[in-house]
Scaffold this motif. Sequence first.
Motif, PDB file in Angstrom:
ATOM      1  N   TYR B  36      54.765  43.983  30.411  1.00  0.00           N
ATOM      2  CA  TYR B  36      54.284  42.727  30.965  1.00  0.00           C
ATOM      3  C   TYR B  36      55.079  41.570  30.355  1.00  0.00           C
ATOM      4  O   TYR B  36      55.550  41.648  29.219  1.00  0.00           O
ATOM      5  CB  TYR B  36      52.798  42.508  30.633  1.00  0.00           C
ATOM      6  N   GLN B  38      54.545  37.510  29.436  1.00  0.00           N
ATOM      7  CA  GLN B  38      53.515  36.488  29.275  1.00  0.00           C
ATOM      8  C   GLN B  38      54.177  35.170  28.944  1.00  0.00           C
ATOM      9  O   GLN B  38      54.671  34.968  27.837  1.00  0.00           O
ATOM     10  CB  GLN B  38      52.517  36.896  28.176  1.00  0.00           C
ATOM     11  N   LYS B  41      50.006  31.956  29.831  1.00  0.00           N
ATOM     12  CA  LYS B  41      48.702  32.567  29.614  1.00  0.00           C
ATOM     13  C   LYS B  41      48.603  33.972  30.208  1.00  0.00           C
ATOM     14  O   LYS B  41      48.430  34.936  29.487  1.00  0.00           O
ATOM     15  CB  LYS B  41      47.608  31.667  30.191  1.00  0.00           C
ATOM     16  N   ALA B  42      48.699  34.073  31.548  1.00  0.00           N
ATOM     17  CA  ALA B  42      48.452  35.366  32.198  1.00  0.00           C
ATOM     18  C   ALA B  42      49.656  36.294  32.070  1.00  0.00           C
ATOM     19  O   ALA B  42      50.753  35.958  32.512  1.00  0.00           O
ATOM     20  CB  ALA B  42      48.124  35.160  33.673  1.00  0.00           C
ATOM     21  N   PRO B  43      49.490  37.457  31.448  1.00  0.00           N
ATOM     22  CA  PRO B  43      50.572  38.451  31.494  1.00  0.00           C
ATOM     23  C   PRO B  43      50.833  38.864  32.943  1.00  0.00           C
ATOM     24  O   PRO B  43      49.888  39.110  33.701  1.00  0.00           O
ATOM     25  CB  PRO B  43      50.007  39.624  30.684  1.00  0.00           C
ATOM     26  N   PHE B  45      52.901  41.603  35.476  1.00  0.00           N
ATOM     27  CA  PHE B  45      53.406  42.968  35.449  1.00  0.00           C
ATOM     28  C   PHE B  45      54.905  43.022  35.734  1.00  0.00           C
ATOM     29  O   PHE B  45      55.400  42.346  36.648  1.00  0.00           O
ATOM     30  CB  PHE B  45      52.646  43.795  36.486  1.00  0.00           C
ATOM     31  N   LEU B  88      55.271  42.098  26.469  1.00  0.00           N
ATOM     32  CA  LEU B  88      54.249  43.013  25.966  1.00  0.00           C
ATOM     33  C   LEU B  88      54.451  44.408  26.530  1.00  0.00           C
ATOM     34  O   LEU B  88      54.726  44.580  27.718  1.00  0.00           O
ATOM     35  CB  LEU B  88      52.855  42.511  26.370  1.00  0.00           C
ATOM     36  N   PHE B 104      47.894  47.612  23.746  1.00  0.00           N
ATOM     37  CA  PHE B 104      49.078  46.764  23.725  1.00  0.00           C
ATOM     38  C   PHE B 104      49.746  46.763  22.353  1.00  0.00           C
ATOM     39  O   PHE B 104      49.093  46.915  21.319  1.00  0.00           O
ATOM     40  CB  PHE B 104      48.704  45.311  24.049  1.00  0.00           C
ATOM     41  N   GLN B 106      52.144  44.243  19.745  1.00  0.00           N
ATOM     42  CA  GLN B 106      51.915  42.849  19.358  1.00  0.00           C
ATOM     43  C   GLN B 106      52.821  41.888  20.095  1.00  0.00           C
ATOM     44  O   GLN B 106      52.629  40.675  20.013  1.00  0.00           O
ATOM     45  CB  GLN B 106      52.065  42.688  17.832  1.00  0.00           C
TER      46      GLN B 106
END
Lengths: 113, 114
Positions: B36, B38, B41-43, B45, B88, B104, B106
């Motif tokens: 992902y 990021q 805010k929103a991860p 895909f 991520l 996940f 880090q």
Amino acid sequence: DAGVTQSPTHLIKTRGQQVTLRCSPKSGHDTVSWYQQALGQGPQFIFQYYEEEERQRGNFPDRFSGHQFPNYSSELNVNALLLGDSALYLCASSHERYNSPLHFGNGTRLTVT
Amino acid sequence: EDKVVQSPLSLVVHEGDTVTLNCSYEVTNFRSLLWYKQEKKAPTFLFMLTSSGIEKKSGRLSSILDKKELFSILNITATQTGDSAIYLCAVVPPGGTSYGKLTFGQGTILTVHP
């Protein structure tokens, strides 16, 4: 096509208080998962809801609870807030029948003072 | 307990550079590995990898999984400032049909300077 929406975007609470965060899944999705992302860390799984029931749970205390409504939207409740609960809370949705990756919302930034 | 480790934790490059991000995992069994991006805010895909040795590509981004050595890499060629983000890596546990419970790493913070 509306994606995952979360409210509120930001929230400031005091230690000991309770908070409710809300999430509407992407159109067509029926499963909602909640994640906590502390600063500088990856998201950590809190729990997942499907058919209005908690199906899986991560390593979070009972202070964290949730609910899913018949329209698939969901709430995350946190009681007796601690300073360590300050984080970005992410909601993600998916469709149970299809092996599709999660779609995430923009999250709610919770600050506990 | 499942563990996902990403390296490096942060990376600073200039536009046009090529970067390789690493993800290693200590997971007894998993269904897929996901990447992902990021930005704020929103991860969002990027890739889902299920089979070992098969490269997935999307424009300047590519990724591959090595199930024997327990790692995955994400390559970004000809980086742009818009690639600046946290990347991520996550693993999906076996069983069930839902991809809800992800573990996940880090994250790797990538900064691309003009």
